[in-house]
Design an enzyme around this catalytic site. Structure first.
Site, PDB file in Angstrom:
ATOM      1  CB  SER A  10      -0.795   0.104   1.322  1.00  0.00           C
ATOM      2  OG  SER A  10      -1.875  -1.051   1.241  1.00  0.00           O
TER       3      SER A  10
ATOM      4  NE  ARG B 160      -2.586   4.610   0.593  1.00  0.00           N
ATOM      5  CZ  ARG B 160      -2.984   3.450   0.125  1.00  0.00           C
ATOM      6  NH1 ARG B 160      -2.303   2.605  -0.291  1.00  0.00           N
ATOM      7  NH2 ARG B 160      -4.363   3.429   0.415  1.00  0.00           N
TER       8      ARG B 160
ATOM      9  N   GLY C  52      -6.407  -3.615  -7.806  1.00  0.00           N
ATOM     10  CA  GLY C  52      -7.353  -2.915  -7.634  1.00  0.00           C
ATOM     11  C   GLY C  52      -6.614  -1.458  -6.813  1.00  0.00           C
TER      12      GLY C  52
ATOM     13  NE  ARG D 261     -10.935  -6.319  -6.680  1.00  0.00           N
ATOM     14  CZ  ARG D 261      -9.753  -6.154  -6.092  1.00  0.00           C
ATOM     15  NH1 ARG D 261      -8.698  -6.243  -6.414  1.00  0.00           N
ATOM     16  NH2 ARG D 261      -9.909  -5.425  -4.687  1.00  0.00           N
TER      17      ARG D 261
ATOM     18  CB  SER E 220     -12.995   1.567   0.044  1.00  0.00           C
ATOM     19  OG  SER E 220     -11.782   1.395  -1.199  1.00  0.00           O
TER      20      SER E 220
ATOM     21  CG  ASP F  26      -5.804  -6.726   2.484  1.00  0.00           C
ATOM     22  OD1 ASP F  26      -6.810  -6.850   1.800  1.00  0.00           O
ATOM     23  OD2 ASP F  26      -4.923  -5.828   2.111  1.00  0.00           O
TER      24      ASP F  26
ATOM     25  CE  LYS G 110     -10.792  -6.404  -0.123  1.00  0.00           C
ATOM     26  NZ  LYS G 110     -10.305  -4.999  -0.072  1.00  0.00           N
TER      27      LYS G 110
ATOM     28  NE  ARG H 209      -3.181  -9.281   0.361  1.00  0.00           N
ATOM     29  CZ  ARG H 209      -2.150  -9.019   0.752  1.00  0.00           C
ATOM     30  NH1 ARG H 209      -1.159  -9.647   1.133  1.00  0.00           N
ATOM     31  NH2 ARG H 209      -1.827  -7.553   0.232  1.00  0.00           N
TER      32      ARG H 209
END
Ligand code: S3P
Length: 437
Positions: free
Chosen positions: A31, A35, A102, A130, A175, A324, A351, A396
Site C-alpha cells: 500500500s 502511494r 485494485g 471488480r 475503502s 487482507d 477482492k 493471499r
C-alpha cells in the site's frame, strides 16, 4: 532445511515441518509503495524511495505512470522518480493496464480524472470483474466524465477529466483505495475536499502526504484538505509489509515449535487487526523496538507457538483493520479449539477472487468443515489432514494455505502458486529460511 516445498508446474507441495525458527525481514509494504509512486509522480522534482515493493502490483502502477510520461528508474528495490508536477502528466498513447491491482486502478482513476485529456484503463480478468462504481460515482460528482461496461462500473473505463471541484463525499463502503483515489483527484481540483468513511480505513495516504508537506486534517472517519496542493518530492524508506509478515505470524502461531522474529515491519494501527484478533484467540505475538519511519510506526514482531481457541469476529472496525488477513485468519482457525465465526466481511467477495468461497472450498479440501455465511464464514477447528487447494489465482489465498501446511498431517498442494508474485515474489525463499523438517 530447505528442499521442503517441491514445485511441479504452477503447483507447489508444502510438507508439514518440525519447527519454524529464525529471523527474517519481508519486502516493502504494498500500500505504501503504491502511494509513494503516485505522490512522487505528481511532485515537482526528484523523489528517492528505498525498500520499494518490486512485485507485479506495484509494477502495474510504475507502468501506468511511465505511460503518463513520468520517469521512474528502479535498481533492486531503490527507485528514483522524476516528477514534473500533476500538470506535467501527458496524454497516454495507449490503454493503461492496472493488471491485477485494485489499488492501481482506483488511485489511477482519481489521478486521470484531474487531466483534461483522454485515457482508458483496463486490468486482468480478475480486476475486470471488480466494482469501480464506488470511485466512479464521486469522481463524476467532482466533474469528471467516465464511461465503461455495466454503466461505468467495470473496466475497461474511459476517462476525460479536468476542471474538477472539491466535494463533501460520504462513502457508502469503507475503502482506503477509494479514499486515496479521491484525495488524488483533489490534487488537481478547486475548493475544499472532504471525505467521510463509515469506518476509518488505513491512513497511509494521509501520513505520506503530510510527510510531503501537504496540509490535511483528519478527525473521526473524516479527511479534509484544500484542493490543488503540491506535494514535495519524497525521500523515504518503505517499512516491511505487515500483510506479508502476517503469513509467518500465522504459521508461527500454529507450528508445534516456533520462535520467529520478523524485523522492520510497518505496524500502522489501521493494518494490525490480525494481532488483536490472534491475541484474543490465545496467541503470543509481541511488538518490539517500535519506532517511526516516514510517519509510519515500524516494529520487530516476535511470535512463538500457542494454543488457540475459536472466536466470533463481527466488529466492523476490527474487520476493516484486518481485511487482507481474514483469509489467513480463517485458515489458521482450523487449528483452534472450537468454532470460529467471521461476519460483516462481505467485502471479501470483491477482492482478487471471492475470498469467502476460496477459503471455504480450500478448507474442505484439507479436511476441515467450513460454511459460507454470505457475509463471512464459519470454521470448525479440527484435524488438518492435508490435500489439494486451489489458490484461485489469488496471492493471499495461496500464501494463507501455505502457512497452514506447517502443522498439517500430510502435505498441502496449492495450484497457481505463481500468483504470489502479485505482492510477495520472495515468499517461498523466506518461508524456507524458517522451516526445519
Ligand atoms: C488497499 C486497501 C484495501 C486492501 C487492499 C489495499 C490500499 O482495499 O484490501 O489490499 O492499498 O488502499 P479497500 O480499500 O478497497 O478495502
Amino acid at each position: 532445511m530447505n528442499d521442503i516445498a517441491a514445485m511441479s508446474g504452477g503447483t507447489v507441495f508444502f510438507r508439514p515441518v518440525k519447527k519454524l525458527e529464525g529471523r527474517i525481514a519481508v519486502p516493502g509494504d504494498k500500500s505504501i509503495s503504491h502511494r509513494a509512486l503516485f505522490i512522487s509522480a505528481i511532485a515537482s522534482g526528484i523523489s528517492r524511495i528505498e525498500h520499494l515493493l518490486v512485485a507485479d502490483d506495484t509494477m502495474s502502477t510504475v507502468n501506468c505512470l511511465r505511460m503518463l510520461g513520468v520517469d521512474i528508474e528502479i535498481k533492486d528495490t531503490y527507485a528514483v522518480i522524476t516528477g514534473n508536477g500533476i500538470d506535467g502528466l501527458k496524454e497516454p498513447s495507449d490503454i493503461l493496464n492496472a493488471g491485477n491491482s485494485g489499488t492501481t486502478a482506483r488511485i489511477m482513476l482519481g489521478l486521470l480524472s484531474t487531466r483534461d485529456f483522454f485515457s482508458a484503463l483496463t486490468g486482468d480478468e480478475s480486476l475486470k470483474t471488480r466494482p469501480m462504481k464506488r470511485i466512479v460515482t464521486p469522481l463524476m460528482a467532482m466533474g469528471a466524465s467516465l464511461d465503461g461496461r455495466d454503466r461505468a462500473n467495470l473496466l475497461p473505463l474511459s476517462v476525460r477529466g479536468g476542471k474538477l471541484k472539491g466535494i463533501h463525499y460520504s462513502m457508502p463502503v469503507p475503502s482506503a483505495q477509494v479514499k486515496t483515489g479521491l484525495i488524488m483527484a483533489s490534487m488537481g481540483a478547486r475548493g475544499i475536499m472532504t471525505i467521510t468513511e463509515p469506518v476509518s480505513t488505513r491512513d497511509h495516504t494521509e501520513r505520506i502526504l503530510k510527510a510531503s508537506g501537504v496540509d490535511l486534517k483528519s478527525w473521526d472517519s473524516t479527511v479534509q484538505l484544500a484542493c490543488a496542493q503540491k506535494p514535495l518530492p519524497l525521500n523515504i524508506a518503505v517499512p516491511g509489509d505487515f500483510s506479508s509478515a502476517a503469513f509467518f505470524i500465522g504459521a508461527g502461531t500454529i507450528a508445534a515449535h516456533s520462535d520467529i522474529l520478523i524485523t522492520n515491519v510497518g505496524v500502522n494501527p489501521g493494518r494490525t487487526g490480525l494481532i488483536d484478533i490472534l491475541k484474543s484467540m490465545g496467541a503470543s505475538v509481541e511488538l518490539l523496538n517500535t519506532r517511526y519511519e516516514a510517519g509510519e510506526p515500524v516494529a520487530d514482531i516476535h511470535v512463538v507457538h500457542s494454543k488457540l481457541h475459536g472466536i466470533t469476529l463481527d466488529d466492523r472496525k476490527l474487520i476493516v483493520r484486518a481485511i487482507d488477513e481474514l483469509p489467513l485468519l480463517a485458515v489458521i482457525s482450523a487449528y483452534a479449539h472450537g468454532e470460529t465465526v467471521i461476519r460483516n466481511a462481505g467485502e471479501l467477495r470483491v477482492k482478487e477472487t471471492d475470498r469467502i468461497k476460496a477459503v471455504v472450498n480450500g478448507l474442505s479440501g484439507i479436511g476441515i468443515k467450513a460454511k459460507d455465511l454470505g457475509d463471512g464464514m464459519l470454521i470448525e477447528g479440527g484435524k488438518v489432514k492435508g490435500g489439494s487447494v486451489s489458490s484461485c489465482g489469488d496471492h493471499r489465498i495461496a500464501m494463507a494455505f501455505a502457512a497452514a501446511s506447517v502443522s498439517s498431517e500430510k502435505e498441502i498442494s496449492i495450484d497457481n502458486f505463481d500468483a504470489v508474485s502479485i505482492s510477495f515474489p520472495e515468499f517461498i525463499n523466506i518461508f524456507n529460511m524458517l522451516r526445519h523438517a
